[in-house]
Write a protein that holds these residues in place. Sequence first.
Motif, short mmCIF file in Angstrom:
data_model
loop_
_atom_site.label_atom_id
_atom_site.label_comp_id
_atom_site.label_asym_id
_atom_site.label_seq_id
_atom_site.Cartn_x
_atom_site.Cartn_y
_atom_site.Cartn_z
N TYR A 6 -5.21 61.05 20.90
CA TYR A 6 -5.47 60.07 19.69
C TYR A 6 -4.05 59.35 19.51
CZ TYR A 6 -5.82 58.07 15.26
OH TYR A 6 -5.70 57.08 14.12
N THR A 7 -3.98 58.32 19.88
CA THR A 7 -2.66 57.44 19.84
C THR A 7 -3.12 56.00 19.10
OG1 THR A 7 -2.88 56.45 21.87
CG2 THR A 7 -1.41 58.65 21.70
N PRO A 8 -3.08 56.15 18.02
CA PRO A 8 -3.52 54.82 17.11
C PRO A 8 -2.71 53.89 17.16
CG PRO A 8 -2.97 56.41 15.54
CD PRO A 8 -2.93 57.23 16.74
N GLN A 9 -2.96 52.58 16.95
CA GLN A 9 -2.26 51.39 17.15
C GLN A 9 -1.04 51.30 16.38
OE1 GLN A 9 -4.82 48.02 17.11
NE2 GLN A 9 -6.12 48.63 18.53
N ALA A 10 -1.13 51.80 15.10
CA ALA A 10 -0.15 51.96 14.02
C ALA A 10 -0.50 53.28 13.14
CB ALA A 10 -0.22 50.40 13.24
N GLN A 11 0.50 53.31 12.48
CA GLN A 11 0.40 54.39 11.50
C GLN A 11 0.81 54.14 10.00
OE1 GLN A 11 -1.34 57.16 11.32
NE2 GLN A 11 -1.77 57.77 13.37
N SER A 12 0.59 52.89 9.58
CA SER A 12 0.92 52.47 8.29
C SER A 12 0.21 53.14 7.05
CB SER A 12 0.83 50.94 8.22
OG SER A 12 -0.77 50.55 8.37
N GLY A 13 -1.13 53.35 7.36
CA GLY A 13 -1.90 53.91 6.33
C GLY A 13 -1.96 52.98 5.07
N GLU A 14 -1.69 51.90 5.24
CA GLU A 14 -1.57 50.74 4.24
C GLU A 14 -3.06 49.82 4.21
OE1 GLU A 14 1.78 48.61 4.33
OE2 GLU A 14 3.15 50.17 3.86
N ASP A 78 -13.17 57.24 19.16
CA ASP A 78 -13.29 55.74 18.64
C ASP A 78 -12.29 54.84 19.32
OD1 ASP A 78 -15.41 56.58 17.13
OD2 ASP A 78 -14.55 56.47 15.28
N GLN A 79 -11.10 55.25 19.34
CA GLN A 79 -10.17 54.39 19.99
C GLN A 79 -10.39 53.87 21.45
OE1 GLN A 79 -5.93 55.60 20.48
NE2 GLN A 79 -6.54 57.49 21.29
N MET A 81 -13.73 53.70 22.80
CA MET A 81 -14.80 52.94 23.05
C MET A 81 -14.71 51.69 22.43
SD MET A 81 -17.60 56.25 21.92
CE MET A 81 -18.95 55.32 22.12
N LYS A 82 -15.08 50.45 23.15
CA LYS A 82 -14.88 49.25 22.66
C LYS A 82 -15.92 48.85 21.27
CE LYS A 82 -14.88 47.46 27.48
NZ LYS A 82 -15.59 46.68 28.53
N ARG A 83 -16.95 49.66 21.32
CA ARG A 83 -17.91 49.50 20.09
C ARG A 83 -17.03 49.90 18.75
NH1 ARG A 83 -21.99 52.68 17.78
NH2 ARG A 83 -21.61 54.37 19.55
N THR A 84 -16.27 51.05 18.91
CA THR A 84 -15.81 51.72 17.80
C THR A 84 -14.20 51.40 17.57
OG1 THR A 84 -15.32 53.67 19.01
CG2 THR A 84 -17.71 53.31 17.82
N ALA A 85 -13.50 50.86 18.77
CA ALA A 85 -12.28 50.72 18.57
C ALA A 85 -11.55 49.94 17.41
CB ALA A 85 -11.52 49.96 20.03
N LYS A 86 -12.40 49.22 16.66
CA LYS A 86 -11.77 48.50 15.37
C LYS A 86 -12.11 49.07 14.35
CE LYS A 86 -11.70 44.03 17.64
NZ LYS A 86 -12.40 42.58 17.46
N ARG A 87 -12.40 50.49 14.12
CA ARG A 87 -12.55 51.23 13.08
C ARG A 87 -11.42 51.44 12.39
NH1 ARG A 87 -17.42 55.33 14.84
NH2 ARG A 87 -19.36 54.14 14.42
N PRO A 88 -11.19 51.59 10.98
CA PRO A 88 -10.03 51.69 10.26
C PRO A 88 -8.90 52.82 10.99
CG PRO A 88 -11.78 51.61 8.90
CD PRO A 88 -12.42 51.73 10.08
N ILE A 89 -9.18 53.97 11.21
CA ILE A 89 -8.34 54.90 11.96
C ILE A 89 -7.86 54.64 13.21
CG2 ILE A 89 -7.86 57.33 12.53
CD1 ILE A 89 -10.12 58.03 10.32
N PRO A 90 -8.88 54.37 14.25
CA PRO A 90 -8.00 53.92 15.63
C PRO A 90 -7.32 52.67 15.29
CG PRO A 90 -10.38 53.82 15.50
CD PRO A 90 -10.01 54.36 14.53
N ALA A 91 -7.66 51.70 14.51
CA ALA A 91 -6.80 50.53 14.36
C ALA A 91 -5.61 50.52 13.60
CB ALA A 91 -7.65 49.41 13.73
N GLY A 92 -5.35 51.86 13.09
CA GLY A 92 -4.16 52.28 12.15
C GLY A 92 -4.13 51.76 10.86
N LYS A 93 -5.21 51.50 10.46
CA LYS A 93 -5.32 50.73 8.92
C LYS A 93 -5.42 51.90 7.88
CE LYS A 93 -7.23 46.53 10.59
NZ LYS A 93 -8.48 45.41 10.28
#
Length: 313
Positions: A6-14, A78-79, A81-93
Amino acid sequence: MADVGYTPQAQSGEGSFGDYFALLKPRVMSLVVFTALVGLVVAPVPVHPFIGFCAILFIAIGAGASGALNMWWDADIDQIMKRTAKRPIPAGKVMPNEALALGMALSGFSVVLLFLATNALAAFLLAFTIFFYAVVYSMWLKRSTPQNIVIGGAAGAFPPMIGWAVATGGVSIESILMFGLIFMWTPPHFWALALFMKSDYSDAKVPMLTVTHGRKSTRVHVLVYTLVLVPVAVGLAFTSIGGPLYLAVAVVMNAWFLKGAFDIWRRDETAAEADNYKVEKSVFKVSLLYLFVHFGALLFEALLAPLGWGGWA
Protein backbone atom coordinates in the motif's frame (compact mmCIF):
# COMPACT_ATOMS: atom_id res chain seq x y z
CA MET A 1 -2.30 -10.58 0.67
CA ALA A 2 1.15 -9.59 1.86
CA ASP A 3 2.50 -9.13 -1.65
CA VAL A 4 0.09 -6.28 -2.39
CA GLY A 5 1.77 -3.19 -0.96
CA TYR A 6 0.00 0.00 0.00
CA THR A 7 1.71 3.15 -1.23
CA PRO A 8 -0.88 5.92 -1.55
CA GLN A 9 -0.27 8.89 -3.77
CA ALA A 10 -0.05 11.23 -0.82
CA GLN A 11 -0.44 11.24 2.95
CA SER A 12 -1.80 14.70 3.60
CA GLY A 13 -4.89 13.48 5.45
CA GLU A 14 -6.51 16.82 4.63
CA GLY A 15 -9.63 15.49 3.03
CA SER A 16 -12.77 17.52 2.45
CA PHE A 17 -16.19 16.68 3.84
CA GLY A 18 -16.94 15.03 0.50
CA ASP A 19 -13.91 12.76 0.85
CA TYR A 20 -15.00 11.57 4.28
CA PHE A 21 -18.56 11.12 3.07
CA ALA A 22 -17.24 9.03 0.15
CA LEU A 23 -15.77 6.62 2.73
CA LEU A 24 -19.33 5.73 3.67
CA LYS A 25 -20.06 4.39 0.15
CA PRO A 26 -23.19 6.52 -0.42
CA ARG A 27 -24.31 4.50 -3.47
CA VAL A 28 -24.35 1.30 -1.44
CA MET A 29 -25.94 3.21 1.43
CA SER A 30 -28.82 4.29 -0.81
CA LEU A 31 -29.73 0.66 -1.50
CA VAL A 32 -29.42 -0.19 2.20
CA VAL A 33 -31.68 2.71 3.17
CA PHE A 34 -34.29 1.84 0.55
CA THR A 35 -34.51 -1.87 1.32
CA ALA A 36 -34.52 -1.24 5.08
CA LEU A 37 -37.29 1.32 4.63
CA VAL A 38 -39.35 -1.15 2.62
CA GLY A 39 -38.82 -3.82 5.27
CA LEU A 40 -40.09 -1.40 7.90
CA VAL A 41 -43.08 -0.10 5.91
CA VAL A 42 -44.40 -3.49 4.73
CA ALA A 43 -44.26 -4.96 8.24
CA PRO A 44 -47.69 -5.59 9.82
CA VAL A 45 -46.92 -3.47 12.89
CA PRO A 46 -47.13 0.33 12.44
CA VAL A 47 -44.16 2.42 13.52
CA HIS A 48 -44.33 6.05 14.65
CA PRO A 49 -42.91 8.21 11.84
CA PHE A 50 -40.26 9.77 14.07
CA ILE A 51 -39.11 6.39 15.36
CA GLY A 52 -39.07 5.09 11.80
CA PHE A 53 -37.01 8.06 10.61
CA CYS A 54 -34.48 7.58 13.42
CA ALA A 55 -34.27 3.84 12.74
CA ILE A 56 -33.55 4.33 9.04
CA LEU A 57 -31.01 7.05 9.85
CA PHE A 58 -29.14 4.77 12.26
CA ILE A 59 -29.24 1.88 9.80
CA ALA A 60 -27.79 4.21 7.14
CA ILE A 61 -25.03 5.29 9.52
CA GLY A 62 -24.27 1.64 10.27
CA ALA A 63 -24.03 0.93 6.55
CA GLY A 64 -21.67 3.88 6.19
CA ALA A 65 -19.56 2.55 9.03
CA SER A 66 -19.22 -0.76 7.19
CA GLY A 67 -18.11 1.10 4.08
CA ALA A 68 -15.46 3.06 5.95
CA LEU A 69 -14.06 -0.08 7.57
CA ASN A 70 -14.05 -1.84 4.21
CA MET A 71 -12.15 1.02 2.56
CA TRP A 72 -9.64 1.09 5.42
CA TRP A 73 -8.93 -2.63 5.07
CA ASP A 74 -8.96 -2.70 1.27
CA ALA A 75 -6.81 0.40 0.70
CA ASP A 76 -3.94 -1.71 -0.67
CA ILE A 77 -6.00 -3.37 -3.39
CA ASP A 78 -8.14 -0.31 -4.04
CA GLN A 79 -5.10 1.55 -5.35
CA ILE A 80 -4.43 -1.24 -7.86
CA MET A 81 -7.94 -1.58 -9.28
CA LYS A 82 -8.95 1.07 -11.83
CA ARG A 83 -12.51 1.06 -10.51
CA THR A 84 -11.42 2.02 -6.98
CA ALA A 85 -8.11 3.86 -7.38
CA LYS A 86 -9.73 7.27 -6.85
CA ARG A 87 -11.26 6.38 -3.51
CA PRO A 88 -10.21 8.72 -0.67
CA ILE A 89 -7.54 6.52 0.95
CA PRO A 90 -5.58 5.34 -2.12
CA ALA A 91 -5.86 8.88 -3.48
CA GLY A 92 -4.16 10.13 -0.32
CA LYS A 93 -7.02 12.40 0.71
CA VAL A 94 -7.85 10.52 3.91
CA MET A 95 -5.42 8.75 6.22
CA PRO A 96 -6.10 5.03 6.84
CA ASN A 97 -6.25 5.52 10.60
CA GLU A 98 -8.85 8.26 10.12
CA ALA A 99 -11.05 5.89 8.12
CA LEU A 100 -10.66 3.21 10.81
CA ALA A 101 -11.55 5.65 13.58
CA LEU A 102 -14.56 6.92 11.67
CA GLY A 103 -15.80 3.41 10.93
CA MET A 104 -15.44 2.26 14.53
CA ALA A 105 -17.07 5.38 15.95
CA LEU A 106 -20.03 5.24 13.59
CA SER A 107 -20.46 1.50 14.21
CA GLY A 108 -20.86 1.97 17.95
CA PHE A 109 -22.99 5.08 17.54
CA SER A 110 -25.44 3.49 15.11
CA VAL A 111 -25.91 0.23 17.02
CA VAL A 112 -26.38 1.85 20.43
CA LEU A 113 -28.84 4.44 19.17
CA LEU A 114 -30.82 1.89 17.15
CA PHE A 115 -31.12 -0.19 20.32
CA LEU A 116 -32.30 2.80 22.34
CA ALA A 117 -34.76 3.89 19.64
CA THR A 118 -36.18 0.46 18.75
CA ASN A 119 -35.30 -2.95 20.15
CA ALA A 120 -32.48 -5.37 20.87
CA LEU A 121 -33.05 -7.64 17.85
CA ALA A 122 -32.82 -4.78 15.35
CA ALA A 123 -29.64 -3.50 17.03
CA PHE A 124 -28.13 -6.99 17.09
CA LEU A 125 -28.85 -7.52 13.39
CA LEU A 126 -27.24 -4.17 12.56
CA ALA A 127 -24.17 -4.98 14.65
CA PHE A 128 -23.90 -8.42 13.04
CA THR A 129 -24.24 -6.88 9.57
CA ILE A 130 -21.37 -4.46 10.23
CA PHE A 131 -19.24 -7.27 11.65
CA PHE A 132 -20.07 -9.59 8.76
CA TYR A 133 -19.20 -7.04 6.07
CA ALA A 134 -16.08 -5.64 7.72
CA VAL A 135 -14.59 -8.81 9.19
CA VAL A 136 -16.12 -11.94 7.63
CA TYR A 137 -16.34 -10.59 4.07
CA SER A 138 -13.66 -7.88 3.78
CA MET A 139 -10.95 -9.37 5.99
CA TRP A 140 -11.51 -13.06 5.32
CA LEU A 141 -13.70 -14.15 2.40
CA LYS A 142 -12.82 -11.51 -0.19
CA ARG A 143 -9.16 -12.50 -0.41
CA SER A 144 -9.42 -16.20 0.35
CA THR A 145 -12.16 -17.83 -1.74
CA PRO A 146 -13.99 -17.42 -5.06
CA GLN A 147 -17.17 -17.88 -3.04
CA ASN A 148 -16.52 -14.47 -1.47
CA ILE A 149 -19.51 -12.87 -3.17
CA VAL A 150 -21.83 -15.79 -2.46
CA ILE A 151 -21.30 -15.88 1.30
CA GLY A 152 -20.45 -12.20 1.65
CA GLY A 153 -23.73 -11.27 -0.01
CA ALA A 154 -25.43 -11.86 3.33
CA ALA A 155 -24.11 -8.50 4.55
CA GLY A 156 -26.11 -6.61 1.96
CA ALA A 157 -29.18 -8.79 2.48
CA PHE A 158 -29.83 -7.93 6.13
CA PRO A 159 -31.24 -4.35 5.84
CA PRO A 160 -34.88 -5.31 5.03
CA MET A 161 -34.72 -7.86 7.82
CA ILE A 162 -33.50 -5.11 10.17
CA GLY A 163 -36.32 -2.82 9.05
CA TRP A 164 -38.84 -5.61 9.69
CA ALA A 165 -37.33 -6.23 13.13
CA VAL A 166 -37.61 -2.52 13.96
CA ALA A 167 -41.37 -2.74 13.44
CA THR A 168 -42.13 -6.22 14.76
CA GLY A 169 -39.25 -7.09 17.06
CA GLY A 170 -38.97 -10.43 15.30
CA VAL A 171 -38.24 -12.41 12.14
CA SER A 172 -40.78 -13.98 9.77
CA ILE A 173 -41.02 -15.77 6.45
CA GLU A 174 -41.53 -12.38 4.76
CA SER A 175 -38.30 -10.91 6.13
CA ILE A 176 -36.42 -14.14 5.37
CA LEU A 177 -37.58 -14.05 1.75
CA MET A 178 -36.61 -10.37 1.42
CA PHE A 179 -33.19 -11.39 2.75
CA GLY A 180 -33.11 -14.29 0.30
CA LEU A 181 -34.01 -12.03 -2.63
CA ILE A 182 -30.94 -9.85 -2.07
CA PHE A 183 -28.72 -12.78 -1.08
CA MET A 184 -29.44 -14.74 -4.27
CA TRP A 185 -29.29 -11.63 -6.48
CA THR A 186 -25.80 -10.64 -5.31
CA PRO A 187 -23.71 -13.37 -7.07
CA PRO A 188 -25.09 -12.95 -10.61
CA HIS A 189 -25.00 -9.17 -10.16
CA PHE A 190 -21.31 -9.09 -9.23
CA TRP A 191 -20.24 -11.89 -11.57
CA ALA A 192 -21.79 -10.04 -14.51
CA LEU A 193 -19.55 -7.12 -13.52
CA ALA A 194 -16.53 -9.37 -13.01
CA LEU A 195 -16.86 -10.77 -16.54
CA PHE A 196 -15.84 -7.43 -18.03
CA MET A 197 -13.63 -6.29 -15.10
CA LYS A 198 -11.47 -9.43 -14.81
CA SER A 199 -8.11 -7.66 -15.09
CA ASP A 200 -8.87 -5.48 -12.06
CA TYR A 201 -9.43 -8.46 -9.77
CA SER A 202 -6.52 -10.38 -11.28
CA ASP A 203 -4.12 -7.45 -10.83
CA ALA A 204 -5.17 -7.06 -7.21
CA LYS A 205 -4.96 -10.83 -6.63
CA VAL A 206 -8.57 -11.01 -5.49
CA PRO A 207 -9.82 -14.58 -6.10
CA MET A 208 -12.98 -13.62 -7.94
CA LEU A 209 -14.58 -16.55 -9.76
CA THR A 210 -13.45 -15.17 -13.14
CA VAL A 211 -9.84 -15.26 -11.91
CA THR A 212 -9.84 -18.69 -10.25
CA HIS A 213 -12.18 -20.64 -12.55
CA GLY A 214 -12.29 -18.56 -15.71
CA ARG A 215 -15.06 -16.76 -17.56
CA LYS A 216 -16.69 -19.93 -18.93
CA SER A 217 -17.33 -21.30 -15.46
CA THR A 218 -18.50 -17.87 -14.30
CA ARG A 219 -21.08 -17.78 -17.08
CA VAL A 220 -22.49 -21.11 -15.88
CA HIS A 221 -22.63 -19.82 -12.30
CA VAL A 222 -24.49 -16.66 -13.38
CA LEU A 223 -27.19 -18.78 -15.01
CA VAL A 224 -27.47 -21.28 -12.14
CA TYR A 225 -27.78 -18.62 -9.44
CA THR A 226 -30.31 -16.69 -11.50
CA LEU A 227 -32.39 -19.85 -11.86
CA VAL A 228 -32.37 -20.21 -8.06
CA LEU A 229 -33.15 -16.50 -7.61
CA VAL A 230 -36.33 -16.58 -9.70
CA PRO A 231 -38.52 -18.72 -7.37
CA VAL A 232 -37.40 -16.71 -4.34
CA ALA A 233 -38.34 -13.43 -6.03
CA VAL A 234 -41.66 -14.70 -7.37
CA GLY A 235 -42.45 -16.54 -4.15
CA LEU A 236 -42.56 -13.24 -2.25
CA ALA A 237 -45.70 -12.40 -4.23
CA PHE A 238 -47.65 -15.07 -2.35
CA THR A 239 -46.82 -13.87 1.15
CA SER A 240 -48.68 -11.29 3.22
CA ILE A 241 -46.59 -8.46 1.74
CA GLY A 242 -47.05 -9.48 -1.90
CA GLY A 243 -49.91 -9.02 -4.31
CA PRO A 244 -50.88 -8.80 -7.99
CA LEU A 245 -48.75 -5.72 -8.65
CA TYR A 246 -45.64 -7.28 -7.17
CA LEU A 247 -46.31 -10.57 -8.97
CA ALA A 248 -46.57 -8.82 -12.33
CA VAL A 249 -43.36 -6.88 -11.69
CA ALA A 250 -41.53 -10.00 -10.48
CA VAL A 251 -42.55 -12.05 -13.51
CA VAL A 252 -41.43 -9.36 -15.96
CA MET A 253 -38.16 -8.51 -14.20
CA ASN A 254 -37.17 -12.12 -13.63
CA ALA A 255 -37.95 -13.06 -17.22
CA TRP A 256 -35.77 -10.16 -18.34
CA PHE A 257 -32.95 -11.05 -15.94
CA LEU A 258 -33.16 -14.76 -16.74
CA LYS A 259 -32.95 -14.07 -20.47
CA GLY A 260 -29.85 -11.97 -19.81
CA ALA A 261 -28.28 -14.76 -17.75
CA PHE A 262 -29.04 -17.24 -20.54
CA ASP A 263 -27.46 -14.89 -23.09
CA ILE A 264 -24.35 -14.64 -20.90
CA TRP A 265 -24.19 -18.43 -20.53
CA ARG A 266 -24.28 -19.15 -24.24
CA ARG A 267 -21.69 -16.52 -25.16
CA ASP A 268 -18.10 -17.45 -25.99
CA GLU A 269 -15.13 -15.23 -25.28
CA THR A 270 -14.45 -14.47 -28.91
CA ALA A 271 -17.89 -12.94 -29.37
CA ALA A 272 -17.70 -11.15 -26.01
CA GLU A 273 -14.35 -9.59 -26.77
CA ALA A 274 -15.48 -8.62 -30.28
CA ASP A 275 -18.29 -6.42 -28.97
CA ASN A 276 -16.46 -5.36 -25.76
CA TYR A 277 -18.75 -7.42 -23.50
CA LYS A 278 -21.88 -5.60 -24.62
CA VAL A 279 -24.25 -8.29 -23.36
CA GLU A 280 -22.51 -8.63 -19.98
CA LYS A 281 -22.62 -4.88 -19.45
CA SER A 282 -26.29 -4.80 -20.41
CA VAL A 283 -27.15 -7.56 -17.93
CA PHE A 284 -25.21 -5.77 -15.20
CA LYS A 285 -27.29 -2.62 -15.82
CA VAL A 286 -30.48 -4.68 -15.59
CA SER A 287 -29.25 -6.12 -12.29
CA LEU A 288 -28.86 -2.59 -10.92
CA LEU A 289 -32.56 -1.98 -11.54
CA TYR A 290 -33.64 -5.41 -10.36
CA LEU A 291 -33.69 -4.85 -6.60
CA PHE A 292 -35.03 -1.30 -6.70
CA VAL A 293 -37.95 -2.41 -8.88
CA HIS A 294 -38.79 -5.44 -6.71
CA PHE A 295 -38.65 -3.54 -3.43
CA GLY A 296 -40.45 -0.61 -5.03
CA ALA A 297 -43.30 -2.96 -5.96
CA LEU A 298 -43.45 -4.25 -2.37
CA LEU A 299 -43.60 -0.66 -1.16
CA PHE A 300 -46.46 0.17 -3.51
CA GLU A 301 -48.38 -2.91 -2.37
CA ALA A 302 -48.09 -1.65 1.23
CA LEU A 303 -49.08 1.92 0.35
CA LEU A 304 -52.09 0.77 -1.69
CA ALA A 305 -53.33 -1.66 0.96
CA PRO A 306 -55.22 0.99 3.02
CA LEU A 307 -57.13 1.89 -0.15
CA GLY A 308 -58.12 -1.72 -0.69
CA TRP A 309 -55.95 -2.01 -3.81
CA GLY A 310 -52.80 -3.66 -2.45
CA GLY A 311 -52.22 -7.28 -1.55
CA TRP A 312 -54.48 -10.23 -2.30
CA ALA A 313 -57.33 -9.21 0.00
